[in-house]
Design an enzyme around this catalytic site. Sequence first.
Site, PDB file in Angstrom:
ATOM      1  N   ARG A   1       0.830  -1.218   0.000  1.00  0.00           N
ATOM      2  CA  ARG A   1       0.000   0.000   0.000  1.00  0.00           C
ATOM      3  C   ARG A   1       0.860   1.262   0.000  1.00  0.00           C
ATOM      4  O   ARG A   1       0.618   2.200  -0.765  1.00  0.00           O
ATOM      5  CB  ARG A   1      -0.898   0.023   1.240  1.00  0.00           C
ATOM      6  N   ILE A   2       1.882   1.309   0.876  1.00  0.00           N
ATOM      7  CA  ILE A   2       2.690   2.531   0.981  1.00  0.00           C
ATOM      8  C   ILE A   2       3.587   2.681  -0.246  1.00  0.00           C
ATOM      9  O   ILE A   2       3.643   3.755  -0.858  1.00  0.00           O
ATOM     10  CB  ILE A   2       3.514   2.531   2.289  1.00  0.00           C
TER      11      ILE A   2
ATOM     12  N   GLU B   1      16.398   2.408  17.629  1.00  0.00           N
ATOM     13  CA  GLU B   1      15.575   3.544  18.069  1.00  0.00           C
ATOM     14  C   GLU B   1      14.863   3.368  19.407  1.00  0.00           C
ATOM     15  O   GLU B   1      14.470   4.354  20.037  1.00  0.00           O
ATOM     16  CB  GLU B   1      14.555   3.922  16.993  1.00  0.00           C
TER      17      GLU B   1
ATOM     18  N   ASP C   1       9.119  -6.384  -5.407  1.00  0.00           N
ATOM     19  CA  ASP C   1       8.307  -6.979  -4.342  1.00  0.00           C
ATOM     20  C   ASP C   1       8.126  -8.444  -4.673  1.00  0.00           C
ATOM     21  O   ASP C   1       8.259  -8.837  -5.846  1.00  0.00           O
ATOM     22  CB  ASP C   1       6.940  -6.282  -4.248  1.00  0.00           C
TER      23      ASP C   1
ATOM     24  N   ASP D   1      13.977   7.685   9.011  1.00  0.00           N
ATOM     25  CA  ASP D   1      12.893   7.898   9.977  1.00  0.00           C
ATOM     26  C   ASP D   1      12.896   6.813  11.051  1.00  0.00           C
ATOM     27  O   ASP D   1      12.211   6.950  12.063  1.00  0.00           O
ATOM     28  CB  ASP D   1      11.549   7.896   9.221  1.00  0.00           C
TER      29      ASP D   1
ATOM     30  N   ARG E   1      11.232   0.173   8.472  1.00  0.00           N
ATOM     31  CA  ARG E   1      11.671  -0.399   9.741  1.00  0.00           C
ATOM     32  C   ARG E   1      13.185  -0.294   9.827  1.00  0.00           C
ATOM     33  O   ARG E   1      13.901  -0.612   8.861  1.00  0.00           O
ATOM     34  CB  ARG E   1      11.239  -1.869   9.855  1.00  0.00           C
TER      35      ARG E   1
ATOM     36  N   HIS F   1      10.831   8.631  13.728  1.00  0.00           N
ATOM     37  CA  HIS F   1       9.719   7.714  13.449  1.00  0.00           C
ATOM     38  C   HIS F   1       8.398   8.499  13.362  1.00  0.00           C
ATOM     39  O   HIS F   1       7.390   8.134  13.974  1.00  0.00           O
ATOM     40  CB  HIS F   1       9.634   6.611  14.514  1.00  0.00           C
TER      41      HIS F   1
HETATM   42  C1  COI Z   1       3.493   1.626  11.774  1.00  0.00           C
HETATM   43  O1  COI Z   1       2.311   1.929  11.627  1.00  0.00           O
HETATM   44  O2  COI Z   1       3.911   0.504  11.450  1.00  0.00           O
HETATM   45  C2  COI Z   1       4.432   2.609  12.321  1.00  0.00           C
HETATM   46  O3  COI Z   1       5.603   2.492  12.095  1.00  0.00           O
HETATM   47  C3  COI Z   1       3.883   3.692  13.198  1.00  0.00           C
HETATM   48  C4  COI Z   1       4.467   3.766  14.579  1.00  0.00           C
HETATM   49  C5  COI Z   1       3.553   4.544  15.471  1.00  0.00           C
HETATM   50  C6  COI Z   1       4.835   2.463  15.231  1.00  0.00           C
END
Ligand code: COI
Length: 334
Positions: free
Chosen positions: A159-160, A267, A179, A262, A238, A299
């Site tokens: 989706r992203i 983290e 993918d 990000d 991630r 993040h």
């Molecule tokens: C996610 O939705 O997977 C994110 O990385 C958001 C975060 C608030 C954990």
Amino acid sequence: MKVLLYNIRPEGQDYVDEWMKNHPEDELVTTPDDLTLETVDMAKGHGYDAVSMQQVPDVVEEEIYKRLIDYGIHHIALRTVGFDILNMDYIKKYHFLVTHTPAYSPRAVAENTLASTMYLLRHYGKILGNERKCDFVRVSEEMSDEIYHKTVGIIGVGRIGSAVAELFHALGATVIGNDLITNAANDAFLEYTDFDTVVREADILTLHTPLEPYMVGMIGAEQFKMMKDTAFIVNQARGPLIDTQALVAALKNHEIAGAAIDVFAEETGLFMKRFDNESQLPQFYRELSAMDNVIITPHSAFYTKTSVRNMVMHSMTDVKRVTEGKEPVYKLNY
Ligand code: COI
């Protein structure tokens, strides 16, 4: 229904209140805390149908999963896209139902990817750094390329990743992607190819995969060497997908031209915390944040009003559906 929601901050509380106003029969109890061994007992003895969370720290200890089951809770309703905070062995062992919220706003992350890319491409770090020193002399390192001359390489076209492809395609960039699953709907925006070709050909390499154990370090020293030395890397997915030490080395050795990060493997204990001064921050972070071709965001790529609202609405909709004997919309298949 009755739900205990961990990690609810004031902005999320507004949407929890909105839900309860529209569903007065439901009881949503909130806490800003993470779900940990110390906080799992909040879920005890209240007849909750589910716990819900949106946190970065992994839910590591088996005891947490065991206690939830002992307290009669079989449904974990993540308010996130990612599900890597959960230990899938324990999820299977104790037969949890897990729902997540993959559609809360792909555009939120895609737009942040675009913003970060344009920042790097237009050398804002360098230009703003000079501007802060009252140095307005134009230097050739500040000269940019234009996005429609560039190839954007997307690893992970769900989706992203698809939303990222659509945005960059609209700006005239060449978009390639990799993918395991291809989606014909994306053919209008990108060309699918193999992983190595994406890494090699991208001027902007952007990651949008989930985190599966085999993906840890997917971008390491070898991949940085394969990348163009003029390329930027963007990670809004991630942290562990990139080997942080290899990233620092690649930037220092000019194997790549910049990075927008990000998420870091390291983290937890860093983001969502406030520090008195820079010396308290880890070495890798200080090195990266001192580079004018690196942007670090904590993040926060997901963090829009639409996202925070939908995280609550989508996850509570699924808990409600389950309590009514219906299939949840976003059930995790594992
Ligand atoms: C996610 O939705 O997977 C994110 O990385 C958001 C975060 C608030 C954990």
